[in-house]
Design a protein around this motif. Structure first.
Motif, PDB file in Angstrom:
ATOM      1  N   GLY A 180       0.807  -1.210   0.000  1.00  0.00           N
ATOM      2  CA  GLY A 180       0.000   0.000   0.000  1.00  0.00           C
ATOM      3  C   GLY A 180       0.844   1.265   0.000  1.00  0.00           C
ATOM      4  O   GLY A 180       0.544   2.234  -0.709  1.00  0.00           O
ATOM      5  N   VAL A 181       1.917   1.276   0.786  1.00  0.00           N
ATOM      6  CA  VAL A 181       2.822   2.432   0.831  1.00  0.00           C
ATOM      7  C   VAL A 181       3.474   2.650  -0.537  1.00  0.00           C
ATOM      8  O   VAL A 181       3.567   3.775  -1.037  1.00  0.00           O
ATOM      9  CB  VAL A 181       3.899   2.239   1.927  1.00  0.00           C
ATOM     10  N   LEU A 182       3.933   1.563  -1.145  1.00  0.00           N
ATOM     11  CA  LEU A 182       4.558   1.673  -2.470  1.00  0.00           C
ATOM     12  C   LEU A 182       3.553   2.156  -3.505  1.00  0.00           C
ATOM     13  O   LEU A 182       3.879   2.988  -4.364  1.00  0.00           O
ATOM     14  CB  LEU A 182       5.139   0.318  -2.885  1.00  0.00           C
ATOM     15  N   ASP A 183       2.318   1.658  -3.425  1.00  0.00           N
ATOM     16  CA  ASP A 183       1.290   2.064  -4.381  1.00  0.00           C
ATOM     17  C   ASP A 183       1.004   3.560  -4.277  1.00  0.00           C
ATOM     18  O   ASP A 183       0.875   4.248  -5.291  1.00  0.00           O
ATOM     19  CB  ASP A 183       0.007   1.260  -4.121  1.00  0.00           C
ATOM     20  N   GLU A 184       0.928   4.063  -3.035  1.00  0.00           N
ATOM     21  CA  GLU A 184       0.691   5.503  -2.855  1.00  0.00           C
ATOM     22  C   GLU A 184       1.836   6.338  -3.413  1.00  0.00           C
ATOM     23  O   GLU A 184       1.640   7.492  -3.812  1.00  0.00           O
ATOM     24  CB  GLU A 184       0.488   5.816  -1.370  1.00  0.00           C
ATOM     25  N   ALA A 185       3.030   5.749  -3.449  1.00  0.00           N
ATOM     26  CA  ALA A 185       4.194   6.458  -4.008  1.00  0.00           C
ATOM     27  C   ALA A 185       4.302   6.284  -5.521  1.00  0.00           C
ATOM     28  O   ALA A 185       5.262   6.737  -6.134  1.00  0.00           O
ATOM     29  CB  ALA A 185       5.467   5.958  -3.333  1.00  0.00           C
ATOM     30  N   GLY A 186       3.313   5.595  -6.109  1.00  0.00           N
ATOM     31  CA  GLY A 186       3.320   5.382  -7.549  1.00  0.00           C
ATOM     32  C   GLY A 186       4.190   4.225  -8.003  1.00  0.00           C
ATOM     33  O   GLY A 186       4.488   4.088  -9.193  1.00  0.00           O
ATOM     34  N   ILE A 187       4.610   3.388  -7.072  1.00  0.00           N
ATOM     35  CA  ILE A 187       5.454   2.238  -7.404  1.00  0.00           C
ATOM     36  C   ILE A 187       4.565   1.001  -7.421  1.00  0.00           C
ATOM     37  O   ILE A 187       4.040   0.585  -6.390  1.00  0.00           O
ATOM     38  CB  ILE A 187       6.593   2.062  -6.381  1.00  0.00           C
ATOM     39  N   ARG A 188       4.385   0.430  -8.595  1.00  0.00           N
ATOM     40  CA  ARG A 188       3.485  -0.712  -8.741  1.00  0.00           C
ATOM     41  C   ARG A 188       4.226  -1.902  -9.345  1.00  0.00           C
ATOM     42  O   ARG A 188       5.108  -1.727 -10.179  1.00  0.00           O
ATOM     43  CB  ARG A 188       2.280  -0.314  -9.591  1.00  0.00           C
ATOM     44  N   PRO A 189       3.858  -3.113  -8.945  1.00  0.00           N
ATOM     45  CA  PRO A 189       4.600  -4.288  -9.410  1.00  0.00           C
ATOM     46  C   PRO A 189       4.298  -4.655 -10.860  1.00  0.00           C
ATOM     47  O   PRO A 189       3.197  -4.404 -11.362  1.00  0.00           O
ATOM     48  CB  PRO A 189       4.114  -5.397  -8.467  1.00  0.00           C
ATOM     49  N   ASP A 190       5.286  -5.239 -11.523  1.00  0.00           N
ATOM     50  CA  ASP A 190       5.089  -5.832 -12.847  1.00  0.00           C
ATOM     51  C   ASP A 190       4.622  -7.280 -12.707  1.00  0.00           C
ATOM     52  O   ASP A 190       3.957  -7.813 -13.584  1.00  0.00           O
ATOM     53  CB  ASP A 190       6.395  -5.797 -13.652  1.00  0.00           C
ATOM     54  N   LEU A 191       5.007  -7.913 -11.596  1.00  0.00           N
ATOM     55  CA  LEU A 191       4.616  -9.286 -11.277  1.00  0.00           C
ATOM     56  C   LEU A 191       4.424  -9.377  -9.771  1.00  0.00           C
ATOM     57  O   LEU A 191       5.040  -8.611  -9.023  1.00  0.00           O
ATOM     58  CB  LEU A 191       5.706 -10.287 -11.662  1.00  0.00           C
ATOM     59  N   ALA A 192       3.599 -10.315  -9.344  1.00  0.00           N
ATOM     60  CA  ALA A 192       3.471 -10.594  -7.908  1.00  0.00           C
ATOM     61  C   ALA A 192       3.627 -12.104  -7.725  1.00  0.00           C
ATOM     62  O   ALA A 192       3.152 -12.884  -8.549  1.00  0.00           O
ATOM     63  CB  ALA A 192       2.120 -10.131  -7.385  1.00  0.00           C
ATOM     64  N   ALA A 193       4.328 -12.495  -6.658  1.00  0.00           N
ATOM     65  CA  ALA A 193       4.533 -13.916  -6.395  1.00  0.00           C
ATOM     66  C   ALA A 193       4.634 -14.139  -4.895  1.00  0.00           C
ATOM     67  O   ALA A 193       5.135 -13.281  -4.164  1.00  0.00           O
ATOM     68  CB  ALA A 193       5.804 -14.417  -7.079  1.00  0.00           C
ATOM     69  N   GLY A 194       4.166 -15.277  -4.460  1.00  0.00           N
ATOM     70  CA  GLY A 194       4.286 -15.631  -3.053  1.00  0.00           C
ATOM     71  C   GLY A 194       4.224 -17.127  -2.911  1.00  0.00           C
ATOM     72  O   GLY A 194       3.358 -17.773  -3.501  1.00  0.00           O
ATOM     73  N   TYR A 195       5.143 -17.690  -2.147  1.00  0.00           N
ATOM     74  CA  TYR A 195       5.118 -19.131  -1.935  1.00  0.00           C
ATOM     75  C   TYR A 195       4.413 -19.443  -0.635  1.00  0.00           C
ATOM     76  O   TYR A 195       4.594 -18.735   0.358  1.00  0.00           O
ATOM     77  CB  TYR A 195       6.540 -19.707  -1.912  1.00  0.00           C
ATOM     78  N   SER A 196       3.595 -20.500  -0.651  1.00  0.00           N
ATOM     79  CA  SER A 196       2.878 -20.928   0.535  1.00  0.00           C
ATOM     80  C   SER A 196       1.995 -19.781   1.032  1.00  0.00           C
ATOM     81  O   SER A 196       1.229 -19.202   0.260  1.00  0.00           O
ATOM     82  CB  SER A 196       3.866 -21.399   1.605  1.00  0.00           C
ATOM     83  N   PHE A 197       2.124 -19.418   2.301  1.00  0.00           N
ATOM     84  CA  PHE A 197       1.298 -18.370   2.907  1.00  0.00           C
ATOM     85  C   PHE A 197       1.455 -17.018   2.200  1.00  0.00           C
ATOM     86  O   PHE A 197       0.553 -16.186   2.221  1.00  0.00           O
ATOM     87  CB  PHE A 197       1.696 -18.269   4.380  1.00  0.00           C
ATOM     88  N   GLY A 198       2.580 -16.808   1.517  1.00  0.00           N
ATOM     89  CA  GLY A 198       2.832 -15.539   0.832  1.00  0.00           C
ATOM     90  C   GLY A 198       1.909 -15.254  -0.332  1.00  0.00           C
ATOM     91  O   GLY A 198       1.846 -14.120  -0.819  1.00  0.00           O
ATOM     92  N   ILE A 199       1.155 -16.264  -0.780  1.00  0.00           N
ATOM     93  CA  ILE A 199       0.290 -16.047  -1.935  1.00  0.00           C
ATOM     94  C   ILE A 199      -0.811 -15.031  -1.642  1.00  0.00           C
ATOM     95  O   ILE A 199      -1.256 -14.296  -2.519  1.00  0.00           O
ATOM     96  CB  ILE A 199      -0.327 -17.381  -2.434  1.00  0.00           C
ATOM     97  N   TYR A 200      -1.261 -14.947  -0.391  1.00  0.00           N
ATOM     98  CA  TYR A 200      -2.352 -14.023  -0.067  1.00  0.00           C
ATOM     99  C   TYR A 200      -1.918 -12.568  -0.255  1.00  0.00           C
ATOM    100  O   TYR A 200      -2.645 -11.756  -0.824  1.00  0.00           O
ATOM    101  CB  TYR A 200      -2.854 -14.269   1.358  1.00  0.00           C
ATOM    102  N   GLY A 201      -0.722 -12.245   0.210  1.00  0.00           N
ATOM    103  CA  GLY A 201      -0.190 -10.900  -0.003  1.00  0.00           C
ATOM    104  C   GLY A 201       0.037 -10.615  -1.474  1.00  0.00           C
ATOM    105  O   GLY A 201      -0.182  -9.494  -1.952  1.00  0.00           O
ATOM    106  N   ALA A 202       0.476 -11.628  -2.232  1.00  0.00           N
ATOM    107  CA  ALA A 202       0.708 -11.443  -3.664  1.00  0.00           C
ATOM    108  C   ALA A 202      -0.596 -11.131  -4.392  1.00  0.00           C
ATOM    109  O   ALA A 202      -0.643 -10.276  -5.288  1.00  0.00           O
ATOM    110  CB  ALA A 202       1.360 -12.695  -4.248  1.00  0.00           C
ATOM    111  N   LEU A 203      -1.682 -11.800  -4.003  1.00  0.00           N
ATOM    112  CA  LEU A 203      -2.978 -11.555  -4.638  1.00  0.00           C
ATOM    113  C   LEU A 203      -3.468 -10.138  -4.357  1.00  0.00           C
ATOM    114  O   LEU A 203      -4.046  -9.477  -5.228  1.00  0.00           O
ATOM    115  CB  LEU A 203      -4.003 -12.578  -4.143  1.00  0.00           C
ATOM    116  N   VAL A 204      -3.225  -9.647  -3.141  1.00  0.00           N
ATOM    117  CA  VAL A 204      -3.595  -8.272  -2.798  1.00  0.00           C
ATOM    118  C   VAL A 204      -2.729  -7.283  -3.567  1.00  0.00           C
ATOM    119  O   VAL A 204      -3.223  -6.297  -4.125  1.00  0.00           O
ATOM    120  CB  VAL A 204      -3.474  -8.039  -1.277  1.00  0.00           C
TER     121      VAL A 204
END
Length: 200
Positions: free
Chosen positions: A37-61
């Motif tokens: 959220g902090v990065l998004d407010e600064a205009g920094i957005r991902p080209d890809l998102a990835a998360g292994y195991s429990f990390g997938i939930y944050g990647a989807l957000v």
């Protein structure tokens, strides 16, 4: 009731790891989503998102496929289903460092029906096991005797990635169908096939 450190927001080094599994996951998920959220407010957005195991939930957000609230509901539901699947069984996970995968598999193959499984291979010499607590303890001792640099029980009570919780998958899939999924703003890397996923 929350502990004093939780009420004041002063979770010092090592404190999060000592929280119960579910609260640990809430804090970890919220932190990851907050950074996004902090990065998004600064205009920094991902080209890809990835998360292994429990990390997938944050990647989807991070990818915008689900809202923060729905991601939190996923974390809660997944935890509850897995905890229910192994209720009444003292179980957990252990990390083995310094043995190759073949060595770890040989260590486990001599234990027919023991119930300890190789859950995750993080690198050539770092592996995570999952299973009943008593047998995990015996495997840890044997790994040390075979030259493991490190062999320790992890601070979790649920044997993640273990067949004993596989029954939770169908119920979780049904739960996911109830959420309002969106087309992702950037692809999410599948941790199973490594495909780039965007469609709900």
């Amino acid at each position: 009731m929350p502990e004093e450190g939780e009420r004041t927001g002063e979770l010092g080094a090592g404190r999060i790891e000592r929280l119960p599994d579910d609260r640990n996951q809430f804090y970890t998920y919220a932190f990851g989503a907050g950074v996004c959220g902090v990065l998004d407010e600064a205009g920094i957005r991902p080209d890809l998102a990835a998360g292994y195991s429990f990390g997938i939930y944050g990647a989807l957000v991070a990818a915008g496929a689900v809202s923060f609230g729905d991601g939190l509901r996923m974390v809660r539901r997944a935890f509850d289903l897995m905890a229910e699947a192994c209720r009444g069984v003292e179980a957990g996970m252990a990390a083995i460092v310094g043995l190759g995968r073949d060595d770890v598999e040989a260590l486990l193959s001599g234990r027919p029906g023991a119930g300890v499984h190789l859950a995750i291979t993080n690198s050539d010499l770092c592996h995570v096991l999952s299973g009943p607590a008593g047998e995990l303890a015996r495997v840890i001792e044997e790994a040390r005797s075979r030259g493991a640099v490190g062999a320790e029980r992890l601070e979790v009570a649920v044997p993640y990635h273990h067949p004993m919780i596989a029954g939770a998958s169908a119920a979780f899939a049904s739960f996911l169908e109830t959420l309002p999924w969106k087309t992702a703003a950037c692809p999410v890397v599948s941790s199973i096939t490594q495909e780039l996923l965007t469609r709900p």
